[in-house]
Write an enzyme that holds these catalytic residues in place. Structure first.
Site: not given
Length: 174
Positions: A128, A146, A99, A166
């Site tokens: 994960a 993860a 939005h 990063r």
């Protein structure tokens, strides 16, 4: 047209009631979830691995040998494209909708949502609970650690991690 719609919802109901609850690694369950994905999603090239607890969106595209981790969530109306040999851990989150932030004094409800596609290229590993935001492309051979939140494009063969994700290093040549 009506038959297609009924078939779609029939397969979706079958998938939700039976396909998701079958034993995690049963060969028949993996084939069944792949078959359901072919009927529900835009483009799925078998064989694929879809673990339980995944709500398959119509806008999903999967290359052969791609895998979706248990409890992965797809949010928004944009397309998510998973290339061949994509592997991911459990509970990844793909967000294709956003939005715009209104000016001060404006209302959020007065602005329509914006949908941008997510592309995960060939041979990518997602750890994960990785979150991928709208409009991101993850390059071929990249690895995402993860818990990372991917807000920008990831170059090919890069290892990224963190919030926001990063580049840590490039993958070493074999």
């Amino acid at each position: 047209m009506r038959k297609t719609s009924l078939t779609f919802w029939g397969v979706r109901c079958f998938y939700m009631l039976i396909g998701q609850r079958l034993h995690l690694r049963a060969p028949g369950a993996l084939r069944l979830r792949g078959w359901c994905a072919q009927k529900i999603c835009e483009d799925v090239q078998l064989p694929v691995t879809i673990n339980p607890g995944v709500w398959l969106p119509r806008t999903l595209r999967m290359g052969p040998y791609a895998g979706i981790g248990q409890g992965t969530i797809f949010l928004g109306l944009g397309t998510v494209s998973l290339g061949p040999h994509v592997t991911m851990g459990p509970e990844c989150l793909f967000i294709t909708g956003d939005h715009p932030v209104p000016r001060a004094g404006g209302n959020f409800r007065d602005h329509a949502s914006v949908h941008r596609d997510i592309v995960v290229e060939e041979d990518v590993f997602l750890g994960a609970r990785v979150t991928i935001l709208p409009g991101v492309t993850i390059g071929r051979g990249a690895a995402v650690g993860a818990g990372s939140v991917v807000t920008k494009d990831v170059p090919p063969e890069a290892v990224v991690a963190g919030n926001p994700a990063r580049v840590i290093r490039a993958r070493e040549q074999a």
